[in-house]
Design a protein around this motif. Sequence first.
Motif, PDB file in Angstrom:
ATOM      1  N   ARG A  44      -6.055   4.031  -5.191  1.00 12.92           N
ATOM      2  CA  ARG A  44      -5.350   4.660  -4.068  1.00 12.92           C
ATOM      3  C   ARG A  44      -4.962   3.596  -3.033  1.00 12.92           C
ATOM      4  O   ARG A  44      -3.837   3.578  -2.531  1.00 12.92           O
ATOM      5  CB  ARG A  44      -6.226   5.744  -3.443  1.00 12.92           C
ATOM      6  N   ALA A  45      -5.875   2.682  -2.728  1.00 13.70           N
ATOM      7  CA  ALA A  45      -5.586   1.616  -1.762  1.00 13.70           C
ATOM      8  C   ALA A  45      -4.455   0.724  -2.286  1.00 13.70           C
ATOM      9  O   ALA A  45      -3.565   0.330  -1.522  1.00 13.70           O
ATOM     10  CB  ALA A  45      -6.837   0.795  -1.484  1.00 13.70           C
ATOM     11  N   TYR A  46      -4.484   0.428  -3.569  1.00 16.97           N
ATOM     12  CA  TYR A  46      -3.420  -0.382  -4.170  1.00 16.97           C
ATOM     13  C   TYR A  46      -2.069   0.308  -4.012  1.00 16.97           C
ATOM     14  O   TYR A  46      -1.084  -0.316  -3.600  1.00 16.97           O
ATOM     15  CB  TYR A  46      -3.721  -0.655  -5.653  1.00 16.97           C
ATOM     16  N   LEU A  47      -2.002   1.588  -4.354  1.00 18.68           N
ATOM     17  CA  LEU A  47      -0.739   2.328  -4.256  1.00 18.68           C
ATOM     18  C   LEU A  47      -0.238   2.384  -2.816  1.00 18.68           C
ATOM     19  O   LEU A  47       0.967   2.261  -2.557  1.00 18.68           O
ATOM     20  CB  LEU A  47      -0.894   3.739  -4.826  1.00 18.68           C
ATOM     21  N   ARG A  48      -1.152   2.528  -1.866  1.00 17.49           N
ATOM     22  CA  ARG A  48      -0.746   2.529  -0.457  1.00 17.49           C
ATOM     23  C   ARG A  48      -0.225   1.152  -0.036  1.00 17.49           C
ATOM     24  O   ARG A  48       0.737   1.053   0.728  1.00 17.49           O
ATOM     25  CB  ARG A  48      -1.910   2.968   0.423  1.00 17.49           C
ATOM     26  N   ALA A  49      -0.850   0.091  -0.542  1.00 16.83           N
ATOM     27  CA  ALA A  49      -0.389  -1.263  -0.215  1.00 16.83           C
ATOM     28  C   ALA A  49       0.992  -1.515  -0.803  1.00 16.83           C
ATOM     29  O   ALA A  49       1.858  -2.109  -0.150  1.00 16.83           O
ATOM     30  CB  ALA A  49      -1.391  -2.308  -0.724  1.00 16.83           C
ATOM     31  N   VAL A  50       1.212  -1.062  -2.033  1.00 19.67           N
ATOM     32  CA  VAL A  50       2.534  -1.214  -2.659  1.00 19.67           C
ATOM     33  C   VAL A  50       3.575  -0.459  -1.837  1.00 19.67           C
ATOM     34  O   VAL A  50       4.669  -0.968  -1.576  1.00 19.67           O
ATOM     35  CB  VAL A  50       2.505  -0.726  -4.121  1.00 19.67           C
ATOM     36  N   ALA A  51       3.239   0.751  -1.420  1.00 20.71           N
ATOM     37  CA  ALA A  51       4.165   1.542  -0.600  1.00 20.71           C
ATOM     38  C   ALA A  51       4.462   0.839   0.719  1.00 20.71           C
ATOM     39  O   ALA A  51       5.587   0.915   1.230  1.00 20.71           O
ATOM     40  CB  ALA A  51       3.590   2.939  -0.359  1.00 20.71           C
ATOM     41  N   LEU A  52       3.487   0.129   1.273  1.00 21.61           N
ATOM     42  CA  LEU A  52       3.678  -0.604   2.515  1.00 21.61           C
ATOM     43  C   LEU A  52       4.722  -1.717   2.345  1.00 21.61           C
ATOM     44  O   LEU A  52       5.437  -2.056   3.280  1.00 21.61           O
ATOM     45  CB  LEU A  52       2.337  -1.197   2.978  1.00 21.61           C
ATOM     46  N   ALA A  53       4.826  -2.256   1.149  1.00 21.04           N
ATOM     47  CA  ALA A  53       5.788  -3.331   0.877  1.00 21.04           C
ATOM     48  C   ALA A  53       7.185  -2.804   0.534  1.00 21.04           C
ATOM     49  O   ALA A  53       8.134  -3.586   0.476  1.00 21.04           O
ATOM     50  CB  ALA A  53       5.275  -4.216  -0.254  1.00 21.04           C
ATOM     51  N   GLU A  54       7.327  -1.511   0.311  1.00 24.21           N
ATOM     52  CA  GLU A  54       8.624  -0.947  -0.073  1.00 24.21           C
ATOM     53  C   GLU A  54       9.752  -1.258   0.916  1.00 24.21           C
ATOM     54  O   GLU A  54      10.841  -1.641   0.484  1.00 24.21           O
ATOM     55  CB  GLU A  54       8.517   0.563  -0.294  1.00 24.21           C
ATOM     56  N   PRO A  55       9.550  -1.107   2.235  1.00 24.66           N
ATOM     57  CA  PRO A  55      10.646  -1.442   3.152  1.00 24.66           C
ATOM     58  C   PRO A  55      11.093  -2.902   3.016  1.00 24.66           C
ATOM     59  O   PRO A  55      12.282  -3.195   3.108  1.00 24.66           O
ATOM     60  CB  PRO A  55      10.059  -1.171   4.545  1.00 24.66           C
ATOM     61  N   LEU A  56      10.153  -3.795   2.770  1.00 24.57           N
ATOM     62  CA  LEU A  56      10.489  -5.202   2.568  1.00 24.57           C
ATOM     63  C   LEU A  56      11.317  -5.366   1.304  1.00 24.57           C
ATOM     64  O   LEU A  56      12.328  -6.072   1.299  1.00 24.57           O
ATOM     65  CB  LEU A  56       9.212  -6.043   2.498  1.00 24.57           C
TER      66      LEU A  56
END
Length: 158
Positions: free
Chosen positions: A11-23
């Motif tokens: 879950r933490a990994y998926l949230r981190a990936v989502a955090l990079a989406e705007p970039l």
Amino acid sequence: MLSLSERRVLRAYLRAVALAEPLQRDLAARHGVSLGDLSAVRSLARLGATPVSQFGAELGLPRSTITNLVDRLEGARLVERAASPTDRRVTLVKLTPAGEQVVEAVALLRDSVVARRLLALDPATQETLAGILERVLAREDDADRIDADPIDEPEARP
């Protein structure tokens, strides 16, 4: 069935990936590249004009994968192929002026939400996180290798 710890890390990994989406979206919109492509372009900036096979070895990619990557980067007009002046059997790959501009996209990375959050961590936590991520990203066949850094300024090789 996943354990509580396994679910938490995924879950933490998926949230981190989502955090990079705007970039990712910003890089694609401004330069037509992904973070992975940016890393490859920055590696080439450090290498300078180099044989395609050496570029692939630097990135840890098999021949077919590096050929596809160079095709994609060439299609985006970020790199170009050229015959080696010393060995006509060798094809070099080098950055175009547009590729050199993409190398400067490091400001997008540094100014991103994910970078701000990571850099806000205390130095000890940054070191711990970097070590964990490097272990996660290490290849079984090349465990000591760390991929080219898309953040640091590239140092061109002569």
